[in-house]
Design an enzyme around this catalytic site. Structure first.
Site, PDB file in Angstrom:
ATOM      1  N   ASP A  63      -7.485  -2.094 -11.450  1.00  0.00           N
ATOM      2  CA  ASP A  63      -6.220  -2.672 -11.907  1.00  0.00           C
ATOM      3  C   ASP A  63      -6.273  -4.198 -11.914  1.00  0.00           C
ATOM      4  O   ASP A  63      -7.224  -4.800 -11.395  1.00  0.00           O
ATOM      5  CB  ASP A  63      -5.057  -2.171 -11.043  1.00  0.00           C
ATOM      6  CG  ASP A  63      -5.337  -2.262  -9.539  1.00  0.00           C
ATOM      7  OD1 ASP A  63      -6.306  -2.935  -9.151  1.00  0.00           O
ATOM      8  OD2 ASP A  63      -4.589  -1.674  -8.761  1.00  0.00           O
ATOM      9  N   ASN A 132       3.940   2.642  -0.392  1.00  0.00           N
ATOM     10  CA  ASN A 132       4.823   3.618  -1.055  1.00  0.00           C
ATOM     11  C   ASN A 132       4.010   4.738  -1.708  1.00  0.00           C
ATOM     12  O   ASN A 132       4.516   5.472  -2.546  1.00  0.00           O
ATOM     13  CB  ASN A 132       5.710   2.920  -2.102  1.00  0.00           C
ATOM     14  CG  ASN A 132       4.894   2.265  -3.207  1.00  0.00           C
ATOM     15  OD1 ASN A 132       3.665   2.355  -3.217  1.00  0.00           O
ATOM     16  ND2 ASN A 132       5.563   1.627  -4.147  1.00  0.00           N
ATOM     17  N   HIS A 134       1.297   4.388  -3.624  1.00  0.00           N
ATOM     18  CA  HIS A 134       0.664   4.121  -4.925  1.00  0.00           C
ATOM     19  C   HIS A 134      -0.852   4.065  -4.811  1.00  0.00           C
ATOM     20  O   HIS A 134      -1.402   3.748  -3.764  1.00  0.00           O
ATOM     21  CB  HIS A 134       1.240   2.861  -5.594  1.00  0.00           C
ATOM     22  CG  HIS A 134       0.830   1.539  -5.027  1.00  0.00           C
ATOM     23  ND1 HIS A 134       1.722   0.609  -4.540  1.00  0.00           N
ATOM     24  CD2 HIS A 134      -0.390   0.962  -4.899  1.00  0.00           C
ATOM     25  CE1 HIS A 134       1.082  -0.470  -4.150  1.00  0.00           C
ATOM     26  NE2 HIS A 134      -0.207  -0.283  -4.345  1.00  0.00           N
ATOM     27  N   GLU A 139       2.746   3.336  -9.510  1.00  0.00           N
ATOM     28  CA  GLU A 139       3.874   3.343  -8.595  1.00  0.00           C
ATOM     29  C   GLU A 139       4.554   4.720  -8.624  1.00  0.00           C
ATOM     30  O   GLU A 139       4.305   5.528  -9.534  1.00  0.00           O
ATOM     31  CB  GLU A 139       4.869   2.260  -9.033  1.00  0.00           C
ATOM     32  CG  GLU A 139       4.302   0.842  -8.982  1.00  0.00           C
ATOM     33  CD  GLU A 139       4.343   0.229  -7.577  1.00  0.00           C
ATOM     34  OE1 GLU A 139       4.157   0.959  -6.580  1.00  0.00           O
ATOM     35  OE2 GLU A 139       4.557  -0.994  -7.491  1.00  0.00           O
TER      36      GLU A 139
HETATM   37  C1  GLP Z   1      -2.610  -2.798  -4.146  1.00  0.00           C
HETATM   38  C2  GLP Z   1      -3.628  -2.511  -5.251  1.00  0.00           C
HETATM   39  C3  GLP Z   1      -4.465  -1.304  -4.933  1.00  0.00           C
HETATM   40  C4  GLP Z   1      -4.778  -1.305  -3.464  1.00  0.00           C
HETATM   41  C5  GLP Z   1      -3.516  -1.043  -2.682  1.00  0.00           C
HETATM   42  C6  GLP Z   1      -3.668  -1.221  -1.191  1.00  0.00           C
HETATM   43  O1  GLP Z   1      -1.343  -3.023  -4.653  1.00  0.00           O
HETATM   44  N1  GLP Z   1      -3.093  -2.366  -6.550  1.00  0.00           N
HETATM   45  O2  GLP Z   1      -5.599  -1.301  -5.754  1.00  0.00           O
HETATM   46  O3  GLP Z   1      -5.699  -0.292  -3.183  1.00  0.00           O
HETATM   47  O4  GLP Z   1      -2.437  -1.791  -3.184  1.00  0.00           O
HETATM   48  O5  GLP Z   1      -3.907  -2.556  -0.842  1.00  0.00           O
HETATM   49  P1  GLP Z   1      -4.469  -2.994   0.565  1.00  0.00           P
HETATM   50  O6  GLP Z   1      -5.809  -2.402   0.713  1.00  0.00           O
HETATM   51  O7  GLP Z   1      -4.500  -4.505   0.504  1.00  0.00           O
HETATM   52  O8  GLP Z   1      -3.506  -2.495   1.594  1.00  0.00           O
END
Ligand code: GLP
Length: 239
Positions: A63, A132, A134, A139
């Site tokens: 992403d 949440n 995702h 989302e």
């Molecule tokens: C983000 C990204 C994801 C990521 C997730 C968790 O918003 N879009 O690709 O895996 O949320 O992030 P983190 O590992 O910093 O907790």
């Protein structure tokens, strides 16, 4: 969905690193799907330290924020470049990501889907999980069949990701992401979750119903998915 619960993030990352290194050692071209964010950082350090041969690997990102180009310091592309593909020596032309500055994001997403197909699909997709539920930037409400597309970010996700931008208001309102259908097409999926703040989302994803309200729950229907968590993130899982 198999589970591997480790004592701490290091032990969990070692488990995933082993599998990624096995894939990279395969005597054929491989496609590795990578996630940005904090969760895979230790894994990426372990992979870099292992100095695998990367001559046959293509790396595909999950992403990117809309309005953030591949060279912007806070882009996911740059994070992956600094933490993984740069130190590993993966050629830039073999790192593939959605361009948040693409003039036509719809066309950009179509190209990205075609590119993944041309590469022969993703062998192993690494994932983190949002608080949440995702995955990527899918989302709550995202369809199981969704493909790469433009999405609106929830305010909770923008708050969680404020760090790189300085404040939540500066986090873009939209992002480009592989869809749940795109992610589900990967041959193998490993979802990593570390820390207390991920416990509720992980329990809902792993033990709750498969529902659009918890996008990561779609992985329960994947034939080859593994959840790797530390004790803190796993604390609400049924044994
Ligand atoms: C983000 C990204 C994801 C990521 C997730 C968790 O918003 N879009 O690709 O895996 O949320 O992030 P983190 O590992 O910093 O907790």
């Amino acid at each position: 969905m198999d589970r591997f619960i480790a004592a701490d993030p290091l032990a969990a990352s070692e488990r995933v690193a082993e599998e990624v290194l096995r894939l990279l050692a395969a005597p054929r071209p491989v496609v590795l799907g990578v996630a940005a964010g904090a969760t895979p950082r230790m894994l990426y350090r372990l992979l870099v330290e292992a100095r695998p041969s990367v001559g046959r690997v293509d790396v595909v990102l999950l992403d990117e924020y809309v309005g953030v180009g591949p060279l912007a310091p806070h882009s996911f592309r740059q994070q992956i470049h600094h933490e993984l593909t740069g130190p590993l020596g993966v050629l830039d032309e073999r790192v593939h990501s959605l361009n948040g500055l693409a003039p036509d994001p719809v066309v950009e997403c179509e190209h990205f889907e075609r590119l993944i197909n041309r590469l022969g699909g993703i062998d192993l997709q690494l994932l983190g999980i949002g608080r949440n539920g995702h995955i990527g930037f899918n989302e709550p409400g995202a369809l199981a069949t969704s493909r790469s597309r433009v999405v609106d970010l929830t305010s909770s996700t923008r708050e969680a990701n404020a760090g790189a931008f300085g404040s939540a208001e500066l986090v873009p309102m939209k992002a480009l992401t592989q869809g749940l259908g795109t992610i589900s097409d990967a041959d193998r999926v490993i979802l990593m979750a570390f820390g207390d703040a991920k416990a509720e989302a992980l329990a809902a994803a792993v033990d709750g119903p498969v529902t659009a309200a918890v996008p990561a729950s779609i992985l329960q229907t994947h034939p080859n998915a593994l959840v790797v968590a530390d004790q803190a993130a796993a604390r609400l899982l049924r044994s």
